[in-house]
Design a protein around this motif. Structure first.
Motif, PDB file in Angstrom:
ATOM      1  N   UNK A 206       4.557 -10.730   4.177  1.00 53.75           N
ATOM      2  CA  UNK A 206       4.966  -9.357   4.468  1.00 53.75           C
ATOM      3  C   UNK A 206       3.995  -8.414   3.773  1.00 53.75           C
ATOM      4  N   UNK A 207       3.597  -7.361   4.483  1.00 49.78           N
ATOM      5  CA  UNK A 207       2.853  -6.252   3.887  1.00 49.78           C
ATOM      6  C   UNK A 207       3.734  -5.017   4.005  1.00 49.78           C
ATOM      7  N   UNK A 208       3.735  -4.207   2.965  1.00 47.44           N
ATOM      8  CA  UNK A 208       4.546  -2.993   2.953  1.00 47.44           C
ATOM      9  C   UNK A 208       3.608  -1.807   2.843  1.00 47.44           C
TER      10      UNK A 208
ATOM     11  N   UNK B 253       9.720  -4.760  -7.073  1.00 44.11           N
ATOM     12  CA  UNK B 253      11.004  -5.086  -7.704  1.00 44.11           C
ATOM     13  C   UNK B 253      12.169  -4.733  -6.788  1.00 44.11           C
ATOM     14  N   UNK B 254      12.083  -3.603  -6.104  1.00 38.81           N
ATOM     15  CA  UNK B 254      13.157  -3.206  -5.183  1.00 38.81           C
ATOM     16  C   UNK B 254      13.317  -4.244  -4.067  1.00 38.81           C
TER      17      UNK B 254
ATOM     18  N   UNK C  37       0.865  -1.181   0.000  1.00 41.18           N
ATOM     19  CA  UNK C  37       0.000   0.000   0.000  1.00 41.18           C
ATOM     20  C   UNK C  37       0.906   1.236   0.000  1.00 41.18           C
ATOM     21  N   UNK C  38       0.814   2.035  -1.041  1.00 43.21           N
ATOM     22  CA  UNK C  38       1.716   3.186  -1.145  1.00 43.21           C
ATOM     23  C   UNK C  38       1.069   4.520  -0.802  1.00 43.21           C
TER      24      UNK C  38
ATOM     25  N   UNK D 172       9.635   5.065  -4.084  1.00 45.47           N
ATOM     26  CA  UNK D 172       8.689   4.218  -4.829  1.00 45.47           C
ATOM     27  C   UNK D 172       7.344   4.910  -4.987  1.00 45.47           C
ATOM     28  N   UNK D 173       6.895   5.019  -6.229  1.00 40.57           N
ATOM     29  CA  UNK D 173       5.615   5.666  -6.509  1.00 40.57           C
ATOM     30  C   UNK D 173       4.555   4.689  -6.981  1.00 40.57           C
ATOM     31  N   UNK D 174       4.944   3.428  -7.173  1.00 43.79           N
ATOM     32  CA  UNK D 174       3.957   2.425  -7.545  1.00 43.79           C
ATOM     33  C   UNK D 174       4.353   1.065  -6.983  1.00 43.79           C
ATOM     34  N   UNK D 175       3.392   0.182  -6.917  1.00 45.40           N
ATOM     35  CA  UNK D 175       3.597  -1.134  -6.317  1.00 45.40           C
ATOM     36  C   UNK D 175       4.640  -1.954  -7.078  1.00 45.40           C
ATOM     37  N   UNK D 176       4.664  -1.813  -8.398  1.00 44.93           N
ATOM     38  CA  UNK D 176       5.631  -2.568  -9.205  1.00 44.93           C
ATOM     39  C   UNK D 176       7.064  -2.200  -8.828  1.00 44.93           C
TER      40      UNK D 176
END
Length: 149
Positions: free
Chosen positions: A78-80, A144-145, A13-14, A136-140
């Motif tokens: 894991x949730x980020x 990837x990071x 969730x960003x 990070x501005x998107x989930x992708x």
């Protein structure tokens, strides 16, 4: 344990709107519930808060790793969460938190969470890595990071 094996884009969730630590825990736990990781949001968050009362999981650098072994967890995950606003967290460096990495582990699970915590903590020592996840501005991009280690 490979971090990418327990991370799913659906658990990233960003744009978290929480302004308090416990609200952020509920927001991430709800994500776990929606993705069939936990059976009970309130019960799981109570376990996370109990663990948090023992010692803050704010590791510094604007990052926290709340976690708990819980009977409400079906599978390790894991949730980020990247917060829209910094929150006061009682971190070891006394700085607010901007990103949370919540780890859910079944109560009868092994000590996989300790290996995960160790890997994450070591990775967070890398300033470039921290900059990448903060940017990070998107989930992708976030996925990837995190997937690379």
């Amino acid at each position: 344990m490979d971090i990418s094996s327990i991370l799913d884009k659906k658990n990233i969730i960003l744009a978290m709107q929480s302004k308090e630590k416990s609200d952020a825990f509920f927001e991430l736990a709800q994500c776990f519930k929606e993705n069939n990781i936990i059976t009970d949001v309130k019960g799981y968050v109570e376990d996370v808060l109990k663990r948090e009362a023992e010692f803050s999981t704010g590791i510094g650098y604007g990052i926290a790793i709340p976690h708990a072994k819980s009977k409400y967890v079906k599978t390790t995950a894991i949730a980020v969460g990247k917060l829209a606003h910094n929150i006061v967290y009682d971190s070891i460096d006394n700085e607010p938190v901007r990103i949370l990495f919540m780890i859910a582990v079944p109560e009868n699970g092994n000590d996989a969470h300790l290996k995960i915590l160790n890997k994450l903590a070591r990775k967070f020592m890398d300033e470039n890595f921290r900059k990448n996840i903060l940017a990070a501005e998107n989930e992708d991009f976030m996925f990837e990071a995190l997937r690379i280690f």
